[in-house]
Design a protein around this motif. Structure first.
Motif, PDB file in Angstrom:
ATOM      1  N   GLY A 156      80.333  72.025 -23.034  1.00  0.00           N
ATOM      2  CA  GLY A 156      80.539  73.318 -23.666  1.00  0.00           C
ATOM      3  C   GLY A 156      80.246  74.493 -22.758  1.00  0.00           C
ATOM      4  N   ALA A 157      79.821  74.216 -21.518  1.00  0.00           N
ATOM      5  CA  ALA A 157      79.483  75.312 -20.612  1.00  0.00           C
ATOM      6  C   ALA A 157      80.733  75.999 -20.078  1.00  0.00           C
ATOM      7  CB  ALA A 157      78.630  74.793 -19.455  1.00  0.00           C
ATOM      8  N   GLY A 158      81.881  75.331 -20.153  1.00  0.00           N
ATOM      9  CA  GLY A 158      83.124  75.943 -19.665  1.00  0.00           C
ATOM     10  C   GLY A 158      83.671  75.308 -18.393  1.00  0.00           C
ATOM     11  N   LYS A 159      83.102  74.188 -17.991  1.00  0.00           N
ATOM     12  CA  LYS A 159      83.526  73.546 -16.738  1.00  0.00           C
ATOM     13  C   LYS A 159      85.006  73.171 -16.755  1.00  0.00           C
ATOM     14  CE  LYS A 159      80.726  69.983 -16.933  1.00  0.00           C
ATOM     15  NZ  LYS A 159      80.008  70.079 -18.220  1.00  0.00           N
ATOM     16  N   THR A 160      85.393  72.468 -17.810  1.00  0.00           N
ATOM     17  CA  THR A 160      86.778  71.998 -17.867  1.00  0.00           C
ATOM     18  C   THR A 160      87.757  73.159 -17.970  1.00  0.00           C
ATOM     19  OG1 THR A 160      86.114  69.884 -18.809  1.00  0.00           O
ATOM     20  CG2 THR A 160      88.382  70.558 -19.198  1.00  0.00           C
ATOM     21  N   VAL A 204      75.603  76.472 -11.028  1.00  0.00           N
ATOM     22  CA  VAL A 204      75.215  76.123 -12.393  1.00  0.00           C
ATOM     23  C   VAL A 204      75.967  77.046 -13.352  1.00  0.00           C
ATOM     24  CG1 VAL A 204      73.323  75.926 -14.037  1.00  0.00           C
ATOM     25  CG2 VAL A 204      72.948  75.346 -11.628  1.00  0.00           C
ATOM     26  N   LEU A 205      76.835  76.454 -14.160  1.00  0.00           N
ATOM     27  CA  LEU A 205      77.616  77.203 -15.132  1.00  0.00           C
ATOM     28  C   LEU A 205      76.935  77.060 -16.486  1.00  0.00           C
ATOM     29  CD1 LEU A 205      80.328  78.754 -15.602  1.00  0.00           C
ATOM     30  CD2 LEU A 205      81.352  76.558 -16.143  1.00  0.00           C
ATOM     31  N   HIS A 206      76.593  78.216 -17.060  1.00  0.00           N
ATOM     32  CA  HIS A 206      75.900  78.161 -18.338  1.00  0.00           C
ATOM     33  C   HIS A 206      76.404  79.275 -19.226  1.00  0.00           C
ATOM     34  CE1 HIS A 206      72.844  77.289 -21.230  1.00  0.00           C
ATOM     35  NE2 HIS A 206      72.341  78.508 -21.147  1.00  0.00           N
ATOM     36  N   ARG A 207      76.843  78.920 -20.422  1.00  0.00           N
ATOM     37  CA  ARG A 207      77.367  79.876 -21.386  1.00  0.00           C
ATOM     38  C   ARG A 207      78.380  80.813 -20.750  1.00  0.00           C
ATOM     39  NH1 ARG A 207      74.197  79.936 -26.152  1.00  0.00           N
ATOM     40  NH2 ARG A 207      72.222  78.853 -25.893  1.00  0.00           N
ATOM     41  N   GLY A 208      79.290  80.225 -19.958  1.00  0.00           N
ATOM     42  CA  GLY A 208      80.404  81.005 -19.436  1.00  0.00           C
ATOM     43  C   GLY A 208      80.125  81.840 -18.203  1.00  0.00           C
ATOM     44  N   GLU A 216      64.705  69.410 -13.220  1.00  0.00           N
ATOM     45  CA  GLU A 216      63.763  70.415 -13.693  1.00  0.00           C
ATOM     46  C   GLU A 216      64.269  71.823 -13.384  1.00  0.00           C
ATOM     47  OE1 GLU A 216      60.516  67.961 -11.786  1.00  0.00           O
ATOM     48  OE2 GLU A 216      59.368  69.271 -13.108  1.00  0.00           O
ATOM     49  N   VAL A 217      64.875  71.961 -12.180  1.00  0.00           N
ATOM     50  CA  VAL A 217      65.417  73.263 -11.808  1.00  0.00           C
ATOM     51  C   VAL A 217      66.483  73.667 -12.827  1.00  0.00           C
ATOM     52  CG1 VAL A 217      66.664  74.556 -10.044  1.00  0.00           C
ATOM     53  CG2 VAL A 217      65.027  72.783  -9.373  1.00  0.00           C
ATOM     54  N   PHE A 218      67.329  72.703 -13.118  1.00  0.00           N
ATOM     55  CA  PHE A 218      68.443  72.961 -14.041  1.00  0.00           C
ATOM     56  C   PHE A 218      67.934  73.385 -15.414  1.00  0.00           C
ATOM     57  CE2 PHE A 218      72.529  72.641 -15.877  1.00  0.00           C
ATOM     58  CZ  PHE A 218      72.410  71.946 -17.069  1.00  0.00           C
ATOM     59  N   LEU A 219      67.000  72.619 -15.927  1.00  0.00           N
ATOM     60  CA  LEU A 219      66.516  72.915 -17.280  1.00  0.00           C
ATOM     61  C   LEU A 219      65.759  74.237 -17.326  1.00  0.00           C
ATOM     62  CD1 LEU A 219      65.529  69.358 -18.520  1.00  0.00           C
ATOM     63  CD2 LEU A 219      67.509  70.728 -19.184  1.00  0.00           C
ATOM     64  N   ALA A 220      65.057  74.544 -16.237  1.00  0.00           N
ATOM     65  CA  ALA A 220      64.346  75.813 -16.201  1.00  0.00           C
ATOM     66  C   ALA A 220      65.333  76.977 -16.184  1.00  0.00           C
ATOM     67  CB  ALA A 220      63.430  75.867 -14.980  1.00  0.00           C
ATOM     68  N   LEU A 221      66.433  76.798 -15.461  1.00  0.00           N
ATOM     69  CA  LEU A 221      67.433  77.865 -15.369  1.00  0.00           C
ATOM     70  C   LEU A 221      68.170  78.051 -16.686  1.00  0.00           C
ATOM     71  CD1 LEU A 221      68.918  76.978 -11.901  1.00  0.00           C
ATOM     72  CD2 LEU A 221      67.815  79.132 -12.487  1.00  0.00           C
ATOM     73  N   VAL A 222      68.462  76.932 -17.311  1.00  0.00           N
ATOM     74  CA  VAL A 222      69.310  76.935 -18.489  1.00  0.00           C
ATOM     75  C   VAL A 222      68.504  77.224 -19.741  1.00  0.00           C
ATOM     76  CG1 VAL A 222      70.529  75.298 -19.957  1.00  0.00           C
ATOM     77  CG2 VAL A 222      71.149  75.502 -17.568  1.00  0.00           C
ATOM     78  N   GLY A 223      67.226  76.950 -19.697  1.00  0.00           N
ATOM     79  CA  GLY A 223      66.399  77.064 -20.893  1.00  0.00           C
ATOM     80  C   GLY A 223      66.464  75.758 -21.652  1.00  0.00           C
ATOM     81  N   THR A 224      66.474  75.872 -22.975  1.00  0.00           N
ATOM     82  CA  THR A 224      66.516  74.656 -23.773  1.00  0.00           C
ATOM     83  C   THR A 224      67.927  74.082 -23.742  1.00  0.00           C
ATOM     84  OG1 THR A 224      66.897  76.086 -25.636  1.00  0.00           O
ATOM     85  CG2 THR A 224      64.665  75.236 -25.356  1.00  0.00           C
ATOM     86  N   GLY A 246      90.120  81.964 -29.359  1.00  0.00           N
ATOM     87  CA  GLY A 246      89.793  82.617 -30.615  1.00  0.00           C
ATOM     88  C   GLY A 246      88.590  83.531 -30.409  1.00  0.00           C
ATOM     89  N   ASP A 247      87.574  83.354 -31.219  1.00  0.00           N
ATOM     90  CA  ASP A 247      86.373  84.185 -31.108  1.00  0.00           C
ATOM     91  C   ASP A 247      85.395  83.664 -30.073  1.00  0.00           C
ATOM     92  OD1 ASP A 247      87.353  85.704 -33.118  1.00  0.00           O
ATOM     93  OD2 ASP A 247      86.202  84.703 -34.720  1.00  0.00           O
ATOM     94  N   HIS A 248      85.705  82.486 -29.557  1.00  0.00           N
ATOM     95  CA  HIS A 248      84.746  81.809 -28.703  1.00  0.00           C
ATOM     96  C   HIS A 248      85.003  82.157 -27.231  1.00  0.00           C
ATOM     97  CE1 HIS A 248      81.852  78.958 -27.471  1.00  0.00           C
ATOM     98  NE2 HIS A 248      82.717  78.057 -27.038  1.00  0.00           N
ATOM     99  N   ASP A 249      84.087  82.929 -26.631  1.00  0.00           N
ATOM    100  CA  ASP A 249      84.221  83.277 -25.217  1.00  0.00           C
ATOM    101  C   ASP A 249      83.708  82.126 -24.372  1.00  0.00           C
ATOM    102  OD1 ASP A 249      85.161  85.753 -25.928  1.00  0.00           O
ATOM    103  OD2 ASP A 249      83.155  86.646 -25.959  1.00  0.00           O
ATOM    104  N   VAL A 250      84.629  81.391 -23.754  1.00  0.00           N
ATOM    105  CA  VAL A 250      84.205  80.228 -22.978  1.00  0.00           C
ATOM    106  C   VAL A 250      83.797  80.632 -21.563  1.00  0.00           C
ATOM    107  CG1 VAL A 250      84.924  77.987 -22.089  1.00  0.00           C
ATOM    108  CG2 VAL A 250      85.644  78.707 -24.363  1.00  0.00           C
ATOM    109  N   LEU A 251      84.598  81.482 -20.922  1.00  0.00           N
ATOM    110  CA  LEU A 251      84.232  81.983 -19.598  1.00  0.00           C
ATOM    111  C   LEU A 251      84.043  83.498 -19.709  1.00  0.00           C
ATOM    112  CD1 LEU A 251      86.775  80.031 -17.341  1.00  0.00           C
ATOM    113  CD2 LEU A 251      84.425  79.394 -17.935  1.00  0.00           C
TER     114      LEU A 251
END
Lengths: 257, 258
Positions: free
Chosen positions: B40-44, B205-209, B240-248, B15-20
């Motif tokens: 929700g990052a799009g892994k599956t 690291v997959l984040h927001r598609g 810590e690396v992950f959270l720094a890369l991904v943000g909040t 739909g409107d949701h761009d997963v990848l």
């Protein structure tokens, strides 16, 4: 028909038949309601039901059995919808689809299992009817005809059940589609002759599939001539089968490309 | 090194949701590659496209040299998918599950294969019991064993330890390590950072598609600022690396298979 399809379907059929043999209670459960109806209508309501002068001298159980057999199938195919639903939701269909397995083999395995399970249920209901005094003068060929019609009806309804199993979002939803199918015989010639019904109801009853199928089976069991009912009955079965099969396979290809 | 999985510019929306939104990824033969991301990052979605279960909207992907869209059957012969929820047959026994998969793959001697896999995954004693009596860890081990029937060169493990207790998790980890030791290519999705740290040769690291970082654990750690001089030396953990890369942490809607 490729050997891949045959091999895959055979393997999956073995699987779903095990599901049936390991939960024989489901097969027995599907026969409880039709048998209860048979008892209720023959021993409680039967005395008050007037089959009309043209209905012959056969006992009411002979008259009733064809409709009860269709109800048995209606309640039996609900389990196919339920089992398919569990397979889809449980993820095992996903696993099969990510394997080099023929596309519709999963569905065919469920459909063939439904034929086997319903054959067992129908045999149990007929056995009870025999104990209640059901007798038929039908010869082997007529019996073959009865088995053929019942098999076609089961096949057609099972493909409808496949659609329900694929579309359902809850287990109850998967089997709920069978309620109208179980109810349809009541508004047909299954319990009472249609000419005893008020006009519009009689008109519906005479033009819905159950009446033609019931009349055809009844005529075969009575050893009489079947006439046009057989053609109409088979046309209904084939029609439902073709449409349901087309919808079910399209749906299956689409739900997980 | 040859690439067993190669993904370029892969896009998919619901739909409107761009997963990848343009995923690039390369997984080398015989390596364990972790795909790390929140729910929700799009892994599956990515795994389902690679396993031919879902068509992509754009971009291309090949697995074992076969295009997932044009040669889906060849891809299916080269892969195995172990889903997020152990897709095993509860009514059948462990042995029957394995025999079923072997027969579906039309392999010779299904019973011999099943016996060998039961032994390899310490399930021989439970082999003739219905799977419904298995513990979570046993079930997941059987699931992985079913994926190995026929020795496919590429295995997708979608969140293989979600919902498992720590002991069962270690059992699964051992099984995955053994896979890679035998030369199988493993693409593993996980939201557990420790799991990626423990198992993976490389981590994406997959984040927001999108893949926002990719490399070995050491390379990812090097993305962080140099260690500060303190009384105690502070090594950044992968978390810590992950959270720094991904943000909040993202409040995105949970990813659903659709």
């Amino acid at each position: 028909m490729s050997t891949l399809f045959v091999d895959n379907t055979t393997a999956l059929l073995g699987r779903s038949l095990r599901h049936v043999t390991r939960s024989v209670d489901t097969v027995i459960t599907t026969t409880i309601m039709p048998i209860a109806m048979l008892l209720l209508f023959v021993y409680v309501f039967g005395g008050a039901i007037d089959l009309g002068s043209g209905a012959g001298v056969g006992s009411y159980v002979d008259y009733l059995l064809p409709g009860i057999l269709l109800i048995t199938i209606g309640s039996g195919v609900a389990y196919t919808a339920f089992r398919l639903f569990l397979d889809v939701k449980g993820g095992i269909v996903e696993r099969f689809r990510s394997m080099p397995v023929a596309r519709t083999a999963v569905l065919w395995a469920h459909v063939l299992t439904s034929l086997v399970a319903n054959a067992i249920s129908l045999a149990m209901v007929v056995a009870v009817a025999l104990l209640m005094g059901f007798r038929s003068s039908a010869g082997p060929l007529a019996w073959l005809g009865v088995v053929g019609i019942l098999a076609m009806f089961t096949l057609a309804l099972t493909w409808v059940a496949v659609i329900a199993g694929l579309l359902a979002s809850t287990p109850d939803g998967a089997s709920a589609f069978s309620y109208p199918i179980i109810f349809l015989p009541f508004v047909s010639s299954a319990f009472v002759p249609t000419d005893s019904m008020p006009g519009p109801v009689a008109s519906f009853a005479e033009h819905q599939p159950v009446t033609a199928i019931v009349d055809a089976i009844r005529a075969l069991l009575e050893g009489g001539t079947v006439g046009g009912d057989l053609g109409v009955a088979l046309a209904w079965c084939v029609g439902i089968l073709v449409v349901a099969y087309a919808v079910a396979t399209r749906l299956f290809r689409r739900t997980a490309a | 090194m040859t690439a067993m999985i190669s993904v370029e510019g892969l896009e998919r929306s619901f739909g409107d949701h761009d997963v990848l939104r343009g995923v690039d990824l390369r997984v080398d033969r015989g390596s364990i590659h972790a795909l790390l991301g929140s729910n929700g990052a799009g892994k599956t979605t990515l795994v389902r496209i690679l396993a031919t279960l879902l068509p992509a909207d754009g971009g291309s992907a090949t697995v074992a040299g076969h295009d997932v869209a044009a040669a889906a059957d060849d891809v299916r012969r080269s892969i195995s998918l172990t889903g997020q929820y152990a897709a095993v047959d509860e009514v059948l026994t462990g042995r029957e599950n394995l025999v079923l998969v072997a027969r579906l793959r039309r392999l010779p001697d299904p019973r011999g294969l099943a016996a060998a896999l039961l032994a390899r995954f310490s399930l021989t004693d439970a082999g003739d019991r219905a799977v419904s009596t298995y513990s979570g860890g046993m079930r997941r081990r059987l699931d992985i064993a079913m994926s190995l029937v026929g020795d496919p060169p590429v295995i997708f493990l979608d969140e293989p330890t979600t919902g498992l207790d720590p002991q069962a998790r270690i059992e699964v980890w051992d099984a995955v390590r053994e896979l890679a030791a035998r030369g199988t290519t493993v693409l593993l999705t996980t939201q557990y950072l420790e799991e990626a740290e423990q198992l993976a040769d490389r981590i994406a690291v997959l984040h927001r598609g999108r893949i926002i970082a990719e490399g070995t654990l050491g390379e990812l750690k090097a993305l962080m600022p140099p260690t500060e001089v303190r009384m105690v030396e502070h090594q950044p953990s992968l978390e810590e690396v992950f959270l720094a890369l991904v943000g909040t942490p993202t409040p995105d809607t949970e990813e659903k298979d659709s």
